[in-house]
Design an enzyme around this catalytic site. Sequence first.
Site, PDB file in Angstrom:
ATOM      1  CB  SER A   1      -0.667   0.126   1.197  1.00 33.90           C
ATOM      2  OG  SER A   1      -1.470   0.764   1.318  1.00 33.90           O
TER       3      SER A   1
ATOM      4  CE1 TYR B   1      -4.144  -2.498   5.783  1.00 31.26           C
ATOM      5  CE2 TYR B   1      -3.401  -0.446   5.842  1.00 31.26           C
ATOM      6  CZ  TYR B   1      -3.466  -1.215   4.822  1.00 31.26           C
ATOM      7  OH  TYR B   1      -3.652  -2.029   3.200  1.00 31.26           O
TER       8      TYR B   1
ATOM      9  CE  LYS C   1      -1.813  -4.283   3.989  1.00 32.66           C
ATOM     10  NZ  LYS C   1      -1.746  -5.537   2.804  1.00 32.66           N
TER      11      LYS C   1
HETATM   12  P1  NAD Z   1     -10.960  -6.985   1.209  1.00 33.44           P
HETATM   13  O1  NAD Z   1     -11.405  -6.852   2.959  1.00 33.44           O
HETATM   14  O2  NAD Z   1     -12.391  -6.295   0.301  1.00 33.44           O
HETATM   15  O3  NAD Z   1     -10.898  -8.103   0.913  1.00 33.44           O
HETATM   16  C1  NAD Z   1      -9.924  -8.812   1.689  1.00 33.44           C
HETATM   17  C2  NAD Z   1     -10.593 -10.118   1.972  1.00 33.44           C
HETATM   18  O4  NAD Z   1      -9.185 -11.062   2.713  1.00 33.44           O
HETATM   19  C3  NAD Z   1     -12.298 -10.683   2.510  1.00 33.44           C
HETATM   20  O5  NAD Z   1     -12.454 -10.942   1.791  1.00 33.44           O
HETATM   21  C4  NAD Z   1     -11.366 -11.182   3.595  1.00 33.44           C
HETATM   22  O6  NAD Z   1     -12.622 -11.772   4.141  1.00 33.44           O
HETATM   23  C5  NAD Z   1     -10.165 -11.887   3.444  1.00 33.44           C
HETATM   24  N1  NAD Z   1      -9.543 -12.650   4.344  1.00 33.44           N
HETATM   25  C6  NAD Z   1      -8.988 -11.135   5.268  1.00 33.44           C
HETATM   26  N2  NAD Z   1      -8.185 -12.433   5.857  1.00 33.44           N
HETATM   27  C7  NAD Z   1      -8.504 -13.819   6.036  1.00 33.44           C
HETATM   28  C8  NAD Z   1      -8.233 -14.708   6.445  1.00 33.44           C
HETATM   29  N3  NAD Z   1      -7.258 -14.613   7.457  1.00 33.44           N
HETATM   30  N4  NAD Z   1      -7.849 -15.772   5.731  1.00 33.44           N
HETATM   31  C9  NAD Z   1      -8.823 -15.405   4.377  1.00 33.44           C
HETATM   32  N5  NAD Z   1      -9.157 -14.844   3.950  1.00 33.44           N
HETATM   33  C10 NAD Z   1      -8.731 -13.475   4.929  1.00 33.44           C
HETATM   34  O7  NAD Z   1     -10.171  -5.705   1.026  1.00 33.44           O
HETATM   35  P2  NAD Z   1      -9.368  -5.017  -0.327  1.00 33.44           P
HETATM   36  O8  NAD Z   1      -9.908  -3.837  -0.745  1.00 33.44           O
HETATM   37  O9  NAD Z   1      -9.787  -6.131  -1.329  1.00 33.44           O
HETATM   38  O10 NAD Z   1      -7.811  -5.122  -0.306  1.00 33.44           O
HETATM   39  C11 NAD Z   1      -7.003  -6.232  -0.534  1.00 33.44           C
HETATM   40  C12 NAD Z   1      -5.943  -6.420  -0.317  1.00 33.44           C
HETATM   41  O11 NAD Z   1      -4.832  -5.535  -1.139  1.00 33.44           O
HETATM   42  C13 NAD Z   1      -5.583  -6.064   1.713  1.00 33.44           C
HETATM   43  O12 NAD Z   1      -4.477  -7.131   1.618  1.00 33.44           O
HETATM   44  C14 NAD Z   1      -5.601  -4.841   1.665  1.00 33.44           C
HETATM   45  O13 NAD Z   1      -5.049  -4.266   2.873  1.00 33.44           O
HETATM   46  C15 NAD Z   1      -5.146  -4.638   0.575  1.00 33.44           C
HETATM   47  N6  NAD Z   1      -5.214  -3.188   0.336  1.00 33.44           N
HETATM   48  C16 NAD Z   1      -6.122  -2.697   0.191  1.00 33.44           C
HETATM   49  C17 NAD Z   1      -6.721  -1.041  -0.103  1.00 33.44           C
HETATM   50  C18 NAD Z   1      -7.654  -0.257  -0.647  1.00 33.44           C
HETATM   51  O14 NAD Z   1      -7.734   0.374  -0.587  1.00 33.44           O
HETATM   52  N7  NAD Z   1      -9.176  -1.619  -0.440  1.00 33.44           N
HETATM   53  C19 NAD Z   1      -5.674  -0.054  -0.560  1.00 33.44           C
HETATM   54  C20 NAD Z   1      -3.980  -1.097   0.140  1.00 33.44           C
HETATM   55  C21 NAD Z   1      -3.668  -2.178  -0.014  1.00 33.44           C
HETATM   56  C1  WQD Z   2      -9.327   9.677   0.371  1.00 33.32           C
HETATM   57  C2  WQD Z   2      -9.139  11.321   0.790  1.00 33.32           C
HETATM   58  C3  WQD Z   2      -9.583  11.537   2.418  1.00 33.32           C
HETATM   59  C4  WQD Z   2     -13.467  10.331   3.609  1.00 33.32           C
HETATM   60  C5  WQD Z   2      -6.736   5.292   2.687  1.00 33.32           C
HETATM   61  C6  WQD Z   2      -5.945   4.279   3.862  1.00 33.32           C
HETATM   62  C7  WQD Z   2      -4.558   3.625   2.254  1.00 33.32           C
HETATM   63  C8  WQD Z   2      -4.844   2.445   1.249  1.00 33.32           C
HETATM   64  C9  WQD Z   2      -6.268   3.403   0.907  1.00 33.32           C
HETATM   65  C10 WQD Z   2      -5.057   0.432   2.140  1.00 33.32           C
HETATM   66  C11 WQD Z   2      -8.347  11.744   2.526  1.00 33.32           C
HETATM   67  C12 WQD Z   2     -11.126  12.444   2.587  1.00 33.32           C
HETATM   68  C13 WQD Z   2     -12.727  10.163   2.772  1.00 33.32           C
HETATM   69  C14 WQD Z   2     -14.887  10.519   3.871  1.00 33.32           C
HETATM   70  C15 WQD Z   2     -12.866  12.537   2.696  1.00 33.32           C
HETATM   71  N1  WQD Z   2      -5.796   1.923   1.786  1.00 33.32           N
HETATM   72  N2  WQD Z   2     -11.953  11.845   3.031  1.00 33.32           N
HETATM   73  N3  WQD Z   2     -13.941  12.125   3.653  1.00 33.32           N
HETATM   74  O1  WQD Z   2      -7.073   7.863   3.505  1.00 33.32           O
HETATM   75  O2  WQD Z   2      -5.715   7.795   1.095  1.00 33.32           O
HETATM   76  O3  WQD Z   2      -5.695   6.050   2.256  1.00 33.32           O
HETATM   77  O4  WQD Z   2      -7.291   3.936   1.684  1.00 33.32           O
HETATM   78  O5  WQD Z   2      -3.553   0.106   1.951  1.00 33.32           O
HETATM   79  O6  WQD Z   2      -3.798   2.417   3.824  1.00 33.32           O
HETATM   80  O7  WQD Z   2      -5.097   4.852   4.797  1.00 33.32           O
HETATM   81  O8  WQD Z   2      -8.285   6.601   1.589  1.00 33.32           O
HETATM   82  O9  WQD Z   2     -10.457   7.185   1.011  1.00 33.32           O
HETATM   83  O10 WQD Z   2     -10.317   7.033   3.661  1.00 33.32           O
HETATM   84  O11 WQD Z   2      -9.241   8.847   2.048  1.00 33.32           O
HETATM   85  O12 WQD Z   2     -12.483  13.677   2.554  1.00 33.32           O
HETATM   86  O13 WQD Z   2     -15.888  10.636   4.240  1.00 33.32           O
HETATM   87  O14 WQD Z   2     -10.699  11.385   1.099  1.00 33.32           O
HETATM   88  O15 WQD Z   2      -9.478  12.874   3.991  1.00 33.32           O
HETATM   89  O16 WQD Z   2      -7.735  12.772   1.683  1.00 33.32           O
HETATM   90  P1  WQD Z   2      -6.556   7.380   2.279  1.00 33.32           P
HETATM   91  P2  WQD Z   2      -9.667   7.850   1.841  1.00 33.32           P
END
Ligand code: NAD
Ligand code: WQD
Length: 342
Positions: free
Chosen positions: A127, A152, A156
């Site tokens: 991330s 979190y 990562k």
């Molecule tokens: P999500 O929660 O939709 O998907 C994660 C999936 O993993 C879920 O279906 C959950 O049930 C499953 N899971 C969690 N723990 C588990 C376990 N111990 N065993 C089996 N299954 C398990 O989230 P997402 O947005 O699809 O994110 C996927 C990956 O990408 C995560 O590692 C997240 O940290 C990373 N990521 C997400 C974002 C984002 O903004 N969505 C950004 C950067 C990184």
């Molecule tokens: C985006 C922008 C908020 C909600 C997060 C995690 C990051 C990654 C992606 C997993 C920011 C603003 C948000 C709202 C708002 N996830 N905002 N009103 O914080 O950039 O990243 O998700 O790895 O680790 O921290 O994403 O979508 O929460 O926010 O104004 O109700 O929107 O302040 O500027 P962020 P976000």
Amino acid sequence: MKQKTVLVSGGAGYIGSHTAVELINAGLSVVVADNLSNSDMSGVEGVRKITGVDVPFINVDCCDKEAFREVFEKYEFDSVIHFAAFKAVGESVADPMKYYRNNLLSFMNIIDLMREYDRHNIVFSSSATVYGEADELPVTEQTPRKPATSSYGNTKQMCEDILRDSVAAYGDLKGIALRYFNPIGAHPSALIGELPRGVPQNLVPFITQTAAGVRECLSVFGDDYDTPDGSCLRDYIDIVDLAKAHVAAIKRMIDGKNKERYEIFNVGTGRAVSVLELVNSFEKVNELKLNYKVAPRRPGDVVAIWADTSLANEELGWKAERPLDETLRSAWAWEKNVRGIK
Ligand code: NAD
Ligand code: WQD
């Protein structure tokens, strides 16, 4: 056969389900393992419907090594994409052990089992959070990581390090960490998308739920930052584009094209978009008015972050392609589908 199948842990979730579709579109086979802790079967069913493939699904907790072993016993695959993790930043601060246990243990089990069963290629979901408040923008993969500000984020960073060290030590293992920026949007079919539980923490699901009348009003967290319009800047990456980056990463390893055995790529658009710009674009492309107000800054937010994507463009041959307007249309189409809005 082994070469062509990819185990997708967390494949029932938001990014995993979209990636499963793109892997299948690229001619690879997929096995999904997920314990449905943050998802339900609709993601897998959506993948099956979109692709016409009866994708195998195993309900398993990756932290339960012996149960997870069954997946390695039963299926022939050489590549794994590890999505399974908890991802709520605020919750991770309130309950760090929940995050360390789930995110670290699941990953360590996968690496152990890959070694034991002689499986070689792994993509890890990292991330942009690992950069924290970066000293230089846009961030490249060389930009130093800052100490994590949430458990979190720390998981990562730790998983990246676990992968780096494992690849260095265990000869046959290859790994790619993809650092996602802000994934948004849904599949054009509107059959899969982001399904947050409870109150959305992320911007776009909050926007779509406000438009759907599920939330009363969107709070824009801060309009007094040192940015062109005072709101924060982010790099919003379309979910289908993001899914395709995984296909490119897996193929790179399968084809032996990786330059190092452990590699890191930023996955973003390279473009900074402000919160207010995103809100305005959402209103415009979907022809609606959103109820929003400016609220105080959210603690922990970085002012601005966006990606330098040159490395992924050059090395993965991948580039974000879907225009933001289309992504925002898809997010709304998905929300309407979920809510039964015409
Ligand atoms: P999500 O929660 O939709 O998907 C994660 C999936 O993993 C879920 O279906 C959950 O049930 C499953 N899971 C969690 N723990 C588990 C376990 N111990 N065993 C089996 N299954 C398990 O989230 P997402 O947005 O699809 O994110 C996927 C990956 O990408 C995560 O590692 C997240 O940290 C990373 N990521 C997400 C974002 C984002 O903004 N969505 C950004 C950067 C990184
Ligand atoms: C985006 C922008 C908020 C909600 C997060 C995690 C990051 C990654 C992606 C997993 C920011 C603003 C948000 C709202 C708002 N996830 N905002 N009103 O914080 O950039 O990243 O998700 O790895 O680790 O921290 O994403 O979508 O929460 O926010 O104004 O109700 O929107 O302040 O500027 P962020 P976000």
